[in-house]
Scaffold this motif. Structure first.
Motif, PDB file in Angstrom:
ATOM      1  N   ARG A  55      -1.324   2.037  -3.416  1.00 50.89           N
ATOM      2  CA  ARG A  55      -0.905   1.068  -2.355  1.00 50.89           C
ATOM      3  C   ARG A  55      -0.023   1.007  -0.773  1.00 50.89           C
ATOM      4  NH1 ARG A  55      -1.598  -4.117  -3.982  1.00 50.89           N
ATOM      5  NH2 ARG A  55       0.992  -5.124  -2.918  1.00 50.89           N
ATOM      6  N   MET A  56       0.240   2.003  -1.116  1.00 54.36           N
ATOM      7  CA  MET A  56       1.410   2.462   0.108  1.00 54.36           C
ATOM      8  C   MET A  56       0.471   3.240   1.104  1.00 54.36           C
ATOM      9  SD  MET A  56       4.762   4.894   0.291  1.00 54.36           S
ATOM     10  CE  MET A  56       5.731   3.498  -0.213  1.00 54.36           C
ATOM     11  N   ASP A  57      -0.764   3.594   0.427  1.00 55.45           N
ATOM     12  CA  ASP A  57      -2.181   4.722   1.213  1.00 55.45           C
ATOM     13  C   ASP A  57      -2.767   3.895   2.013  1.00 55.45           C
ATOM     14  OD1 ASP A  57      -0.505   7.075   0.743  1.00 55.45           O
ATOM     15  OD2 ASP A  57      -1.967   7.668  -0.797  1.00 55.45           O
ATOM     16  N   ARG A  58      -2.700   2.732   1.518  1.00 58.40           N
ATOM     17  CA  ARG A  58      -3.333   1.659   1.885  1.00 58.40           C
ATOM     18  C   ARG A  58      -2.885   0.806   2.404  1.00 58.40           C
ATOM     19  NH1 ARG A  58      -6.561  -0.947  -3.669  1.00 58.40           N
ATOM     20  NH2 ARG A  58      -3.792  -0.919  -3.537  1.00 58.40           N
ATOM     21  N   GLY A  59      -1.419   0.533   2.509  1.00 55.64           N
ATOM     22  CA  GLY A  59      -0.604  -0.394   3.774  1.00 55.64           C
ATOM     23  C   GLY A  59      -0.431  -1.494   2.737  1.00 55.64           C
ATOM     24  N   LEU A  60      -0.407  -0.904   2.192  1.00 56.36           N
ATOM     25  CA  LEU A  60       0.249  -2.724   0.980  1.00 56.36           C
ATOM     26  C   LEU A  60       0.931  -2.275   0.167  1.00 56.36           C
ATOM     27  CD1 LEU A  60      -3.516  -3.584  -1.235  1.00 56.36           C
ATOM     28  CD2 LEU A  60      -2.874  -4.835   1.082  1.00 56.36           C
ATOM     29  N   TYR A  61       2.584  -1.258  -0.163  1.00 57.27           N
ATOM     30  CA  TYR A  61       2.640  -1.587  -0.609  1.00 57.27           C
ATOM     31  C   TYR A  61       4.438  -2.408   0.407  1.00 57.27           C
ATOM     32  CZ  TYR A  61       7.556   1.042  -2.948  1.00 57.27           C
ATOM     33  OH  TYR A  61       8.294   0.800  -3.781  1.00 57.27           O
ATOM     34  N   GLY A  62       5.306  -2.812  -1.091  1.00 52.76           N
ATOM     35  CA  GLY A  62       6.074  -3.789  -0.517  1.00 52.76           C
ATOM     36  C   GLY A  62       5.774  -5.384  -0.846  1.00 52.76           C
ATOM     37  N   THR A  63       4.962  -5.510  -0.929  1.00 52.40           N
ATOM     38  CA  THR A  63       4.192  -6.986  -0.798  1.00 52.40           C
ATOM     39  C   THR A  63       4.070  -7.019  -2.373  1.00 52.40           C
ATOM     40  OG1 THR A  63       1.348  -6.470  -0.685  1.00 52.40           O
ATOM     41  CG2 THR A  63       3.230  -7.387   1.262  1.00 52.40           C
ATOM     42  N   CYS A  64       4.222  -8.502  -2.319  1.00 51.43           N
ATOM     43  CA  CYS A  64       3.865  -8.567  -3.762  1.00 51.43           C
ATOM     44  C   CYS A  64       2.442  -8.961  -4.464  1.00 51.43           C
ATOM     45  CB  CYS A  64       4.552 -10.794  -4.584  1.00 51.43           C
ATOM     46  SG  CYS A  64       4.064 -11.470  -6.058  1.00 51.43           S
ATOM     47  N   ARG A  65       2.024  -8.516  -5.373  1.00 50.37           N
ATOM     48  CA  ARG A  65      -0.024  -9.115  -5.397  1.00 50.37           C
ATOM     49  C   ARG A  65      -0.492  -9.754  -6.303  1.00 50.37           C
ATOM     50  NH1 ARG A  65      -2.157  -3.553  -9.184  1.00 50.37           N
ATOM     51  NH2 ARG A  65      -3.581  -5.027  -8.133  1.00 50.37           N
ATOM     52  N   ARG A  66       1.183 -10.595  -6.252  1.00 48.62           N
ATOM     53  CA  ARG A  66       0.462 -11.955  -7.028  1.00 48.62           C
ATOM     54  C   ARG A  66       0.384 -13.222  -5.511  1.00 48.62           C
ATOM     55  NH1 ARG A  66       3.242 -16.793  -9.554  1.00 48.62           N
ATOM     56  NH2 ARG A  66       2.246 -17.671 -10.818  1.00 48.62           N
ATOM     57  N   CYS A  67       1.253 -13.531  -5.024  1.00 43.67           N
ATOM     58  CA  CYS A  67       1.966 -13.922  -3.523  1.00 43.67           C
ATOM     59  C   CYS A  67       1.651 -13.554  -2.708  1.00 43.67           C
ATOM     60  CB  CYS A  67       2.852 -15.095  -3.933  1.00 43.67           C
ATOM     61  SG  CYS A  67       3.947 -14.383  -3.937  1.00 43.67           S
ATOM     62  N   GLY A  68       2.122 -12.166  -2.624  1.00 43.13           N
ATOM     63  CA  GLY A  68       1.758 -11.590  -1.366  1.00 43.13           C
ATOM     64  C   GLY A  68       3.504 -11.567  -0.603  1.00 43.13           C
ATOM     65  N   ALA A  69       3.989 -12.024  -0.411  1.00 42.38           N
ATOM     66  CA  ALA A  69       5.494 -12.383  -0.515  1.00 42.38           C
ATOM     67  C   ALA A  69       5.797 -11.044  -0.402  1.00 42.38           C
ATOM     68  CB  ALA A  69       6.347 -13.249  -1.120  1.00 42.38           C
ATOM     69  N   PHE A  70       7.301 -10.365   1.176  1.00 45.44           N
ATOM     70  CA  PHE A  70       7.327  -9.181   0.539  1.00 45.44           C
ATOM     71  C   PHE A  70       8.246  -8.916  -0.016  1.00 45.44           C
ATOM     72  CE2 PHE A  70       5.784  -9.755   5.556  1.00 45.44           C
ATOM     73  CZ  PHE A  70       5.761  -8.700   5.371  1.00 45.44           C
ATOM     74  N   ILE A  71       8.795  -8.276  -0.781  1.00 38.82           N
ATOM     75  CA  ILE A  71       9.443  -7.626  -2.007  1.00 38.82           C
ATOM     76  C   ILE A  71      10.610  -6.782  -1.233  1.00 38.82           C
ATOM     77  CG2 ILE A  71       9.751  -6.031  -3.738  1.00 38.82           C
ATOM     78  CD1 ILE A  71       6.733  -5.955  -4.604  1.00 38.82           C
TER      79      ILE A  71
END
Length: 99
Positions: A55-71
């Protein structure tokens, strides 16, 4: 600009933490000699860490997989493989307890 550099430094710190935890999980998995719940737990943990790195490599790290909010960063530094925000994680655990 400073915020961007600080953010990138934090991501690199989290990447190093993930890689360290992954190496430890793989080593521990290799040390488990009997097929047991421990082996399954360790394999699942290693897979969670691998997914976080992807997810980090794809630029998606740190966002919730369910709602998209930042972790929150505090959550990521405590559990860098986390893929849900605190609200969704709480909802999920509440639903699991109800079952």
């Amino acid at each position: 600009m400073q915020d961007n550099e600080r953010h990138l430094a934090q991501l690199e710190e989290l990447r190093a933490l993930l890689q360290e935890q992954h190496a430890a999980a793989v080593a521990e998995l290799g040390a488990v000699t009997s097929e047991s719940g421990d082996q399954l737990r360790l394999a699942a943990h290693a897979a969670e860490i691998e997914a976080a790195i992807e997810r980090m490599d794809r630029g998606l790290y740190g966002t919730c997989r369910r709602c998209g909010a930042f972790i929150p960063l505090a959550v990521l530094f405590r559990a860098p493989q986390e893929q849900r925000c605190p609200g969704c994680a709480e909802q999920s655990s509440t639903m699991e307890m109800a079952v």
